[in-house]
Design a protein around this motif. Structure first.
Motif, short mmCIF file in Angstrom:
data_model
loop_
_atom_site.label_atom_id
_atom_site.label_comp_id
_atom_site.label_asym_id
_atom_site.label_seq_id
_atom_site.Cartn_x
_atom_site.Cartn_y
_atom_site.Cartn_z
N ASP A 1 0.83 -1.21 0.00
CA ASP A 1 0.00 0.00 0.00
C ASP A 1 0.86 1.26 0.00
O ASP A 1 0.56 2.23 -0.71
CB ASP A 1 -0.92 0.00 1.23
N ASP A 2 1.96 1.23 0.78
CA ASP A 2 2.87 2.39 0.80
C ASP A 2 3.49 2.61 -0.57
O ASP A 2 3.64 3.75 -1.03
CB ASP A 2 3.96 2.18 1.84
N PHE A 3 3.85 1.51 -1.24
CA PHE A 3 4.44 1.63 -2.58
C PHE A 3 3.44 2.24 -3.56
O PHE A 3 3.80 3.11 -4.36
CB PHE A 3 4.89 0.25 -3.05
N ARG A 4 2.21 1.77 -3.51
CA ARG A 4 1.20 2.30 -4.42
C ARG A 4 0.94 3.78 -4.16
O ARG A 4 0.79 4.58 -5.09
CB ARG A 4 -0.10 1.50 -4.28
N THR A 5 0.87 4.14 -2.87
CA THR A 5 0.66 5.55 -2.53
C THR A 5 1.80 6.41 -3.02
O THR A 5 1.60 7.50 -3.58
CB THR A 5 0.51 5.70 -1.00
N ARG A 6 3.02 5.91 -2.85
CA ARG A 6 4.19 6.65 -3.30
C ARG A 6 4.20 6.78 -4.82
O ARG A 6 4.51 7.85 -5.37
CB ARG A 6 5.44 5.92 -2.83
N ALA A 7 3.85 5.71 -5.51
CA ALA A 7 3.84 5.74 -6.97
C ALA A 7 2.78 6.72 -7.48
O ALA A 7 3.05 7.50 -8.41
CB ALA A 7 3.56 4.34 -7.51
N ARG A 8 1.61 6.70 -6.87
CA ARG A 8 0.58 7.66 -7.28
C ARG A 8 1.04 9.09 -7.03
O ARG A 8 0.77 9.99 -7.84
CB ARG A 8 -0.72 7.38 -6.52
N GLY A 9 1.74 9.31 -5.91
CA GLY A 9 2.23 10.64 -5.60
C GLY A 9 3.24 11.13 -6.62
O GLY A 9 3.21 12.29 -7.05
N VAL A 10 4.16 10.22 -7.03
CA VAL A 10 5.18 10.61 -8.01
C VAL A 10 4.53 10.95 -9.34
O VAL A 10 4.88 11.95 -9.99
CB VAL A 10 6.22 9.48 -8.17
N LEU B 1 18.57 0.23 -18.88
CA LEU B 1 19.18 0.31 -17.56
C LEU B 1 19.32 1.76 -17.12
O LEU B 1 19.05 2.10 -15.96
CB LEU B 1 20.55 -0.37 -17.58
N LEU B 2 19.74 2.62 -18.04
CA LEU B 2 19.83 4.04 -17.72
C LEU B 2 18.45 4.61 -17.38
O LEU B 2 18.31 5.43 -16.46
CB LEU B 2 20.43 4.80 -18.90
N GLY B 3 17.43 4.15 -18.11
CA GLY B 3 16.07 4.59 -17.79
C GLY B 3 15.66 4.18 -16.39
O GLY B 3 14.98 4.94 -15.67
N GLY B 4 16.09 2.98 -15.96
CA GLY B 4 15.77 2.55 -14.60
C GLY B 4 16.45 3.42 -13.56
O GLY B 4 15.86 3.72 -12.51
N VAL B 5 17.70 3.81 -13.85
CA VAL B 5 18.42 4.70 -12.92
C VAL B 5 17.70 6.04 -12.83
O VAL B 5 17.52 6.59 -11.73
CB VAL B 5 19.88 4.88 -13.39
N VAL B 6 17.30 6.59 -13.98
CA VAL B 6 16.58 7.87 -13.97
C VAL B 6 15.25 7.73 -13.24
O VAL B 6 14.83 8.64 -12.51
CB VAL B 6 16.37 8.36 -15.42
N LEU B 7 14.59 6.58 -13.41
CA LEU B 7 13.33 6.37 -12.70
C LEU B 7 13.54 6.34 -11.20
O LEU B 7 12.71 6.88 -10.43
CB LEU B 7 12.69 5.07 -13.18
N ALA B 8 14.65 5.72 -10.76
CA ALA B 8 14.94 5.71 -9.32
C ALA B 8 15.20 7.13 -8.81
O ALA B 8 14.78 7.49 -7.69
CB ALA B 8 16.15 4.82 -9.05
N VAL B 9 15.87 7.93 -9.64
CA VAL B 9 16.09 9.33 -9.26
C VAL B 9 14.76 10.07 -9.19
O VAL B 9 14.51 10.86 -8.26
CB VAL B 9 17.06 10.01 -10.26
N ALA B 10 13.89 9.82 -10.17
CA ALA B 10 12.58 10.47 -10.17
C ALA B 10 11.76 10.06 -8.94
O ALA B 10 11.02 10.87 -8.37
CB ALA B 10 11.82 10.10 -11.45
N ARG C 1 12.76 9.55 -6.03
CA ARG C 1 13.19 10.30 -4.84
C ARG C 1 13.08 11.81 -5.03
O ARG C 1 12.78 12.53 -4.07
CB ARG C 1 14.64 9.94 -4.48
N LEU C 2 13.32 12.31 -6.22
CA LEU C 2 13.45 13.76 -6.40
C LEU C 2 12.20 14.45 -6.91
O LEU C 2 12.07 15.67 -6.73
CB LEU C 2 14.61 14.06 -7.36
N ALA C 3 11.30 13.74 -7.58
CA ALA C 3 10.13 14.41 -8.18
C ALA C 3 9.32 15.20 -7.15
O ALA C 3 9.01 16.38 -7.37
CB ALA C 3 9.25 13.39 -8.91
N PRO C 4 8.97 14.61 -6.00
CA PRO C 4 8.22 15.41 -5.01
C PRO C 4 9.02 16.59 -4.49
O PRO C 4 8.47 17.67 -4.26
CB PRO C 4 7.91 14.39 -3.90
#
Length: 424
Positions: A8-17, A178-187, A189-192
């Protein structure tokens, strides 16, 4: 259970991003043309002021700019809980166009709004667009890893560059993914944080010293209200003393003088006057007690706000339920202001609401004393000039307190008062 919670926390976080990315895209794409238009119209209108045309157009343009900045303030609060203060000076009513124009131009908040527009079109645009780019850029990398590079190579024959990765085969396509996955991990954390940074930047430029200016204005008004209230209170005390206890004490002195002359010649009349003097003294003492209670009730000084409000409720002609959840006592001036504010609200409820029952609650949470008074009367209470509630609002304002009234026609009425304070 722990796995379900994490999911549930993951889904909430994903919706927030995702939501932050969409909001950032809206701010960057939809608001940028509005900011450019406002800046251009403002510049042109100000240039035309010496020609006289700007005297007519400038108020219209600046009013539109205020509406735009008000929208951005509202979005900052609704999307990130960031309050951006505004300290606009009220324009003169019924003034000539040039008077209104120059009044707007002398307003410091107007120039804060104008200075903010270039910042919003540059740094504000980037901080709003980055959350969307950080989220949507990985999608391209994943599509390349899934084989999209073949369609591009078949169509143009050129190498497809994904950032710094040249995609010319499946191996480099997987590297792009793989680079897209790294950018997604950055997003992730940083998008909010980027969207929050955008609104903090807006507050830094739009707000400026507006909060301080508004604070000075409120303190000036509340200081004047406190002075006026104190002067009115002194006049009330003087009037009550003159018309009440003082008059009775004078009458009692005259009676005692008469008794002194009659005590030997007419003892019966002297006894009657002595009984009258005793009644006058008792009534004068009672009036003095009421006067002292009106200045600062003894129960408030001895037992605190909760018991003082309970004692106040016992003297009301309507059934009144009082709930107190206070872990200590506030400073004496705060308790006094809260007590008399509650007294005024309860008196209004008894006199004007037509209620059959009243409930009052006193609580202290998060550094604020919160008082609620509810009645089941006819409703329609408003905070207006000359009303008792307006006086309560001014009294609370001296301590940075606020008053809110919810009183629809037909009732019920809910009056909420809050004062920032600490309990000892």
């Amino acid at each position: 259970m722990k796995t379900d919670t994490q999911r549930d926390d993951f889904r909430t976080r994903a919706r927030g991003v995702v939501l932050d990315a969409v909001r950032g895209l809206v701010l960057a794409v939809a608001m940028l043309p509005v900011a450019v238009l406002c800046f251009a119209l403002t510049a042109v209108s100000l240039v035309l002021v010496p020609l006289g045309i700007g005297l007519v157009t400038t108020p219209l343009v600046l009013d539109a700019l205020r509406q735009y900045t008000s929208t951005r303030r509202r979005l900052a609060y609704e999307w990130r809980g960031i309050r951006i203060p505004a300290a606009y000076r009220p324009p003169p009513e019924g003034a000539a166009p040039w008077t209104r124009t120059f009044a707007l131009l002398r307003d410091p908040q107007t120039w804060r709004d104008v200075r903010w527009l270039p910042v919003d079109m540059t740094a504000g645009f980037l901080t709003a667009l980055l959350p969307a780019l950080l989220l949507y850029f990985p999608v391209e990398g994943f599509l390349l890893g899934a084989g999209l590079w073949r369609a591009h190579l078949h169509h143009s024959g050129d190498t497809y560059w994904y950032a710094f990765v040249p995609v010319s085969g499946q191996g480099t396509a997987f590297l792009a993914a793989l680079l897209g996955g790294v950018v997604l991990a950055v997003a992730w954390r940083l998008a909010p944080r980027l969207l929050t940074t955008h609104f903090r930047l807006t507050r830094a430029v739009l707000g400026g010293d507006a909060e301080l200016a508004e604070r000075v204005r409120v303190l000036t008004e509340t200081r004047q209200d406190a002075v006026d209230t104190s002067a009115a209170e002194l006049r009330r005390i003087e009037r009550d003393l003159h018309d009440g206890a003082q008059a009775r004490l004078v009458a009692m002195g005259m009676d005692l003088g008469t008794i002194e002359m009659l005590v030997e010649h007419d003892p019966a009349q002297a006894k009657r006057l002595l009984a009258q003097a005793r009644r006058n003294s008792a009534e004068a003492l009672e009036e003095l007690r009421d006067l002292v209670r009106g200045i600062h009730p003894p129960v408030l000084a001895e037992r605190g706000l909760g018991d003082a409000v309970r004692a106040l409720a016992l003297r009301l002609p309507l059934p009144t339920e009082v709930t107190v959840e206070l872990s200590g006592r506030a400073d004496a001036p705060v308790e006094s202001a809260a007590y008399f504010a509650v007294s005024e609200v309860l008196t209004n409820a008894v006199k004007h609401s037509g209620a059959g029952r009243i409930r009052a609650g006193l609580h202290h949470r998060e550094g604020r004393l919160r008082i609620t008074v509810t009645d089941d009367g006819r409703g329609g209470a408003v905070i207006g000039a000359g009303s008792g509630l307006a006086g309560v609002e001014r009294r609370l304002g001296t301590f940075d307190g606020v008053l809110a009234v919810d009183s629809p026609a037909g009732g019920p009425t809910l009056v909420t008062m809050e004062i920032p304070c600490v309990l000892s």
